[in-house]
Scaffold this motif. Sequence first.
Motif, PDB file in Angstrom:
ATOM      1  N   VAL A  48      -5.535  -8.068 -14.061  1.00  0.00           N
ATOM      2  CA  VAL A  48      -4.692  -6.912 -13.729  1.00  0.00           C
ATOM      3  C   VAL A  48      -3.228  -7.222 -14.033  1.00  0.00           C
ATOM      4  CG1 VAL A  48      -3.822  -5.515 -11.808  1.00  0.00           C
ATOM      5  CG2 VAL A  48      -6.274  -5.920 -12.043  1.00  0.00           C
ATOM      6  N   VAL A  49      -2.774  -8.418 -13.692  1.00  0.00           N
ATOM      7  CA  VAL A  49      -1.385  -8.804 -13.963  1.00  0.00           C
ATOM      8  C   VAL A  49      -1.126  -8.817 -15.467  1.00  0.00           C
ATOM      9  CG1 VAL A  49       0.265 -10.712 -13.811  1.00  0.00           C
ATOM     10  CG2 VAL A  49      -1.056 -10.043 -11.802  1.00  0.00           C
ATOM     11  N   VAL A  50      -2.036  -9.418 -16.235  1.00  0.00           N
ATOM     12  CA  VAL A  50      -1.857  -9.495 -17.688  1.00  0.00           C
ATOM     13  C   VAL A  50      -1.872  -8.104 -18.301  1.00  0.00           C
ATOM     14  CG1 VAL A  50      -2.932 -10.287 -19.831  1.00  0.00           C
ATOM     15  CG2 VAL A  50      -2.731 -11.848 -17.892  1.00  0.00           C
ATOM     16  N   MET A  51      -2.796  -7.248 -17.895  1.00  0.00           N
ATOM     17  CA  MET A  51      -2.870  -5.894 -18.451  1.00  0.00           C
ATOM     18  C   MET A  51      -1.641  -5.073 -18.087  1.00  0.00           C
ATOM     19  SD  MET A  51      -5.443  -5.472 -20.378  1.00  0.00           S
ATOM     20  CE  MET A  51      -5.266  -7.153 -20.933  1.00  0.00           C
ATOM     21  N   THR A  52      -1.125  -5.266 -16.879  1.00  0.00           N
ATOM     22  CA  THR A  52       0.104  -4.576 -16.486  1.00  0.00           C
ATOM     23  C   THR A  52       1.260  -5.033 -17.357  1.00  0.00           C
ATOM     24  OG1 THR A  52      -0.703  -4.386 -14.213  1.00  0.00           O
ATOM     25  CG2 THR A  52       1.668  -4.105 -14.565  1.00  0.00           C
ATOM     26  N   ALA A  53       1.342  -6.331 -17.618  1.00  0.00           N
ATOM     27  CA  ALA A  53       2.407  -6.856 -18.483  1.00  0.00           C
ATOM     28  C   ALA A  53       2.269  -6.296 -19.895  1.00  0.00           C
ATOM     29  CB  ALA A  53       2.367  -8.377 -18.495  1.00  0.00           C
ATOM     30  N   VAL A  54       1.053  -6.192 -20.408  1.00  0.00           N
ATOM     31  CA  VAL A  54       0.841  -5.636 -21.750  1.00  0.00           C
ATOM     32  C   VAL A  54       1.272  -4.174 -21.799  1.00  0.00           C
ATOM     33  CG1 VAL A  54      -0.965  -4.966 -23.402  1.00  0.00           C
ATOM     34  CG2 VAL A  54      -0.978  -7.257 -22.390  1.00  0.00           C
ATOM     35  N   VAL A  55       0.920  -3.409 -20.793  1.00  0.00           N
ATOM     36  CA  VAL A  55       1.296  -1.986 -20.766  1.00  0.00           C
ATOM     37  C   VAL A  55       2.806  -1.834 -20.683  1.00  0.00           C
ATOM     38  CG1 VAL A  55       1.180   0.110 -19.355  1.00  0.00           C
ATOM     39  CG2 VAL A  55      -0.894  -1.180 -19.840  1.00  0.00           C
ATOM     40  N   VAL A  56       3.462  -2.626 -19.841  1.00  0.00           N
ATOM     41  CA  VAL A  56       4.922  -2.559 -19.728  1.00  0.00           C
ATOM     42  C   VAL A  56       5.561  -2.949 -21.049  1.00  0.00           C
ATOM     43  CG1 VAL A  56       6.926  -3.620 -18.619  1.00  0.00           C
ATOM     44  CG2 VAL A  56       4.980  -2.873 -17.235  1.00  0.00           C
ATOM     45  N   TRP A  57       5.088  -4.015 -21.671  1.00  0.00           N
ATOM     46  CA  TRP A  57       5.630  -4.463 -22.959  1.00  0.00           C
ATOM     47  C   TRP A  57       5.454  -3.377 -24.016  1.00  0.00           C
ATOM     48  CZ3 TRP A  57       3.377  -5.208 -27.742  1.00  0.00           C
ATOM     49  CH2 TRP A  57       4.170  -5.875 -28.688  1.00  0.00           C
ATOM     50  N   ALA A  58       4.257  -2.769 -24.094  1.00  0.00           N
ATOM     51  CA  ALA A  58       3.988  -1.725 -25.075  1.00  0.00           C
ATOM     52  C   ALA A  58       4.862  -0.500 -24.816  1.00  0.00           C
ATOM     53  CB  ALA A  58       2.518  -1.343 -25.043  1.00  0.00           C
ATOM     54  N   PHE A  59       5.036  -0.149 -23.557  1.00  0.00           N
ATOM     55  CA  PHE A  59       5.877   1.002 -23.232  1.00  0.00           C
ATOM     56  C   PHE A  59       7.326   0.748 -23.644  1.00  0.00           C
ATOM     57  CE2 PHE A  59       8.742   3.194 -20.280  1.00  0.00           C
ATOM     58  CZ  PHE A  59       8.377   4.508 -20.551  1.00  0.00           C
ATOM     59  N   LEU A  60       7.833  -0.432 -23.322  1.00  0.00           N
ATOM     60  CA  LEU A  60       9.226  -0.741 -23.650  1.00  0.00           C
ATOM     61  C   LEU A  60       9.444  -0.795 -25.156  1.00  0.00           C
ATOM     62  CD1 LEU A  60      10.059  -3.409 -20.929  1.00  0.00           C
ATOM     63  CD2 LEU A  60      10.774  -1.015 -21.014  1.00  0.00           C
TER      64      LEU A  60
END
Length: 65
Positions: A48-60
């Motif tokens: 969950v932490v890794v996927m959240t980081a990926v989503v935040v990175w992709a959004f930014l």
Amino acid sequence: MKQLHEFDTEDVRRLVEDEGWHEPLPDVRRVQLTSRQQAVFWGLRLYVVVMTAVVVWAFLHGAGG
């Protein structure tokens, strides 16, 4: 759909008795997890932490680009 007050009182009482709804619920206690189960849950937390980081990175990167 009928409202509760539209039902016969005796029918409601019989349903409550048949289903055992008048009795208190059993106590809920923690279950001791095995080492394997704990490892799986920690893996899920990490996922969950890794996927959240990926989503935040992709959004930014998508928002700026």
